[in-house]
Write a protein that holds these residues in place. Structure first.
Motif, PDB file in Angstrom:
ATOM      1  N   ASP A 119      54.327  -3.430 -26.665  1.00  0.00           N
ATOM      2  CA  ASP A 119      55.335  -3.188 -25.625  1.00  0.00           C
ATOM      3  C   ASP A 119      54.764  -3.436 -24.237  1.00  0.00           C
ATOM      4  N   ALA A 120      53.510  -3.027 -24.031  1.00  0.00           N
ATOM      5  CA  ALA A 120      52.875  -3.224 -22.723  1.00  0.00           C
ATOM      6  C   ALA A 120      52.702  -4.710 -22.428  1.00  0.00           C
ATOM      7  N   VAL A 121      52.298  -5.492 -23.441  1.00  0.00           N
ATOM      8  CA  VAL A 121      52.154  -6.934 -23.250  1.00  0.00           C
ATOM      9  C   VAL A 121      53.501  -7.565 -22.933  1.00  0.00           C
ATOM     10  N   GLU A 122      54.557  -7.126 -23.635  1.00  0.00           N
ATOM     11  CA  GLU A 122      55.889  -7.675 -23.395  1.00  0.00           C
ATOM     12  C   GLU A 122      56.389  -7.317 -21.995  1.00  0.00           C
ATOM     13  N   ARG A 123      56.077  -6.104 -21.531  1.00  0.00           N
ATOM     14  CA  ARG A 123      56.473  -5.721 -20.167  1.00  0.00           C
ATOM     15  C   ARG A 123      55.768  -6.594 -19.142  1.00  0.00           C
ATOM     16  N   LEU A 124      54.476  -6.816 -19.361  1.00  0.00           N
ATOM     17  CA  LEU A 124      53.717  -7.668 -18.448  1.00  0.00           C
ATOM     18  C   LEU A 124      54.287  -9.078 -18.443  1.00  0.00           C
ATOM     19  N   HIS A 125      54.620  -9.582 -19.619  1.00  0.00           N
ATOM     20  CA  HIS A 125      55.206 -10.926 -19.720  1.00  0.00           C
ATOM     21  C   HIS A 125      56.540 -10.996 -18.992  1.00  0.00           C
ATOM     22  N   ALA A 126      57.393  -9.987 -19.181  1.00  0.00           N
ATOM     23  CA  ALA A 126      58.705  -9.981 -18.528  1.00  0.00           C
ATOM     24  C   ALA A 126      58.552  -9.937 -17.010  1.00  0.00           C
ATOM     25  N   ASP A 127      57.600  -9.154 -16.530  1.00  0.00           N
ATOM     26  CA  ASP A 127      57.373  -9.071 -15.088  1.00  0.00           C
ATOM     27  C   ASP A 127      56.902 -10.407 -14.527  1.00  0.00           C
ATOM     28  N   LEU A 128      55.962 -11.065 -15.229  1.00  0.00           N
ATOM     29  CA  LEU A 128      55.452 -12.345 -14.747  1.00  0.00           C
ATOM     30  C   LEU A 128      56.517 -13.435 -14.841  1.00  0.00           C
ATOM     31  N   ALA A 129      57.372 -13.366 -15.868  1.00  0.00           N
ATOM     32  CA  ALA A 129      58.461 -14.337 -15.974  1.00  0.00           C
ATOM     33  C   ALA A 129      59.425 -14.188 -14.799  1.00  0.00           C
ATOM     34  N   GLU A 130      59.657 -12.946 -14.386  1.00  0.00           N
ATOM     35  CA  GLU A 130      60.518 -12.720 -13.227  1.00  0.00           C
ATOM     36  C   GLU A 130      59.874 -13.269 -11.953  1.00  0.00           C
ATOM     37  N   VAL A 131      58.556 -13.127 -11.852  1.00  0.00           N
ATOM     38  CA  VAL A 131      57.840 -13.707 -10.713  1.00  0.00           C
ATOM     39  C   VAL A 131      58.014 -15.222 -10.692  1.00  0.00           C
ATOM     40  N   GLN A 132      57.877 -15.858 -11.853  1.00  0.00           N
ATOM     41  CA  GLN A 132      58.020 -17.310 -11.914  1.00  0.00           C
ATOM     42  C   GLN A 132      59.427 -17.745 -11.510  1.00  0.00           C
ATOM     43  N   ASP A 133      60.444 -17.054 -12.021  1.00  0.00           N
ATOM     44  CA  ASP A 133      61.823 -17.387 -11.652  1.00  0.00           C
ATOM     45  C   ASP A 133      62.035 -17.240 -10.153  1.00  0.00           C
ATOM     46  N   MET A 134      61.429 -16.223  -9.590  1.00  0.00           N
ATOM     47  CA  MET A 134      61.570 -15.969  -8.163  1.00  0.00           C
ATOM     48  C   MET A 134      60.899 -17.073  -7.341  1.00  0.00           C
ATOM     49  N   LEU A 135      59.689 -17.468  -7.746  1.00  0.00           N
ATOM     50  CA  LEU A 135      58.942 -18.453  -6.969  1.00  0.00           C
ATOM     51  C   LEU A 135      59.485 -19.873  -7.126  1.00  0.00           C
ATOM     52  N   SER A 136      60.083 -20.169  -8.271  1.00  0.00           N
ATOM     53  CA  SER A 136      60.608 -21.516  -8.498  1.00  0.00           C
ATOM     54  C   SER A 136      62.095 -21.622  -8.211  1.00  0.00           C
ATOM     55  N   GLY A 137      62.712 -20.524  -7.770  1.00  0.00           N
ATOM     56  CA  GLY A 137      64.145 -20.525  -7.495  1.00  0.00           C
ATOM     57  C   GLY A 137      64.471 -21.093  -6.125  1.00  0.00           C
ATOM     58  N   PRO A 138      65.761 -21.172  -5.801  1.00  0.00           N
ATOM     59  CA  PRO A 138      66.197 -21.797  -4.550  1.00  0.00           C
ATOM     60  C   PRO A 138      65.857 -21.010  -3.292  1.00  0.00           C
ATOM     61  N   GLU A 139      65.456 -19.748  -3.428  1.00  0.00           N
ATOM     62  CA  GLU A 139      65.127 -18.936  -2.263  1.00  0.00           C
ATOM     63  C   GLU A 139      63.640 -18.944  -1.941  1.00  0.00           C
ATOM     64  N   ALA A 140      62.876 -19.785  -2.623  1.00  0.00           N
ATOM     65  CA  ALA A 140      61.427 -19.831  -2.400  1.00  0.00           C
ATOM     66  C   ALA A 140      60.975 -21.279  -2.281  1.00  0.00           C
ATOM     67  N   SER A 141      59.873 -21.477  -1.601  1.00  0.00           N
ATOM     68  CA  SER A 141      59.295 -22.819  -1.481  1.00  0.00           C
ATOM     69  C   SER A 141      57.811 -22.696  -1.159  1.00  0.00           C
ATOM     70  N   VAL A 142      57.116 -23.817  -1.329  1.00  0.00           N
ATOM     71  CA  VAL A 142      55.684 -23.894  -1.048  1.00  0.00           C
ATOM     72  C   VAL A 142      55.479 -24.800   0.155  1.00  0.00           C
TER      73      VAL A 142
END
Length: 324
Positions: A119-142
């Motif tokens: 469960d802890a690994v899955e929570r970490l994965h879900a959190d990092l997946a949300e980070v990726q969606d946030m960084l690659s979404g239309p409200e973010a840029s590099v």
């Protein structure tokens, strides 16, 4: 950022299990604790803290000053790589361990992971997946920042390619520490000439992207007034927070002959790319970077009919259903 507190919240259950395994193997407790701190943990925790700050909604904009390029690219690729493992390996492994835990514990002599670890690994994965969606979404840029040096510009080009491969938008380039052409002494004039040649290369390399210049200053811009003056000079009164428009590095277009998936990959040639299909995924390899690209549902049932590199992008053609 309190890295220790964040680490304990995100990694405590996993670390606890690893410590039990190492204890059963006779590893010294202090050594075991050092071994269970994952490499790059602080960077991962920084991403989780970034997610938390964005979700709080306190700030108008959140700016991340990234680590050296190679480290940043590996970090940005981590959520997707972990997601691939979680989606395919972990469910089967969890069922296997749950069914055979008593036997494995007796046979191996070490404790098997309980559901709380998974469960802890899955929570970490879900959190990092949300980070990726946030960084690659239309409200973010590099925004790439470079100095007018050939080696640095070459690295920036590679970064642009790899960021596009992983779906991150690049909104512009800042050329920093540019010597002003003010007719100064011969020594500085040589620097101006050398930088001018490199700046021409920068303009050609990143054509189509905004290019901002920041002059070489005798000291660091410390404090609000200095930062304001620095921004005014660099951005020339423009909006430094303007986000790029358009659909991003990956687009899908339908034609009479089928469907074309287009992935922006600037500066690459056909020989630089290795492309393979594995079930519902495309495996795209550029140099030492690989992306397992999950195909949209509409493309999973179609066959790949061809691929080419054109105009700074990889175009993959899928055959229309009625032509199969």
């Amino acid at each position: 950022m309190d890295a220790q507190a964040r680490f304990e919240r995100s990694w405590a259950d996993i670390q606890g299990y690893l410590l039990r395994v190492l204890d059963a193997a006779g590893v010294d407790p202090i050594t075991a604790e050092e071994l269970t701190v994952i490499p790059g943990a602080e960077e991962v925790l920084a991403l989780l803290e970034l997610r938390a700050q964005v979700r709080f909604g306190t700030w108008d904009v959140v700016v991340v000053d990234c680590a050296p390029t190679a480290e940043t690219l590996r970090l940005l690729a981590l959520p997707e790589a972990l997601g691939w493992y979680m989606d395919r390996v972990l469910p089967a492994e969890r069922r296997f361990v749950k069914a055979l835990r008593p036997v494995l514990t007796r046979a191996a002599g070490v404790p098997m992971p309980h559901d709380s670890v998974f469960d802890a690994v899955e929570r970490l994965h879900a959190d990092l997946a949300e980070v990726q969606d946030m960084l690659s979404g239309p409200e973010a840029s590099v925004r790439l920042v470079l100095t007018p040096e050939s080696v640095v510009v070459a690295e920036a080009r590679r970064s642009f390619t790899t960021l596009s491969l992983y779906g991150y938008r690049v909104d512009g380039v800042v050329a920093n520490r540019v010597f002003p052409d003010d007719g100064a002494d011969p020594w500085r004039a040589q620097w101006v000439a050398a930088q001018s040649a490199v700046m021409n290369e920068v303009e050609e390399s990143f054509a189509g992207l905004p290019l901002w210049r920041s002059a070489y200053h005798p000291g660091e811009p410390v404090g609000m007034t200095a930062l304001h003056d620095f921004a005014e000079a660099a951005y020339g009164g423009g909006d430094p927070l303007q986000l790029p428009t358009g659909s991003g590095p990956m687009t899908i277009r339908r034609t009479r002959a089928g469907t074309i998936l287009r992935l922006a990959l600037p500066f690459v040639s056909q020989s630089d790319i290795n492309l393979a299909r594995h079930g519902d995924e495309l495996v795209v390899t550029v140099g030492s970077y690989r992306r397992m690209l999950a195909l949209p549902t509409a493309l999973r049932r179609l066959d790949v009919s061809g691929a080419r590199v054109a105009s700074g992008a990889l175009e993959i053609r899928f055959r229309a259903e009625d032509s199969r």
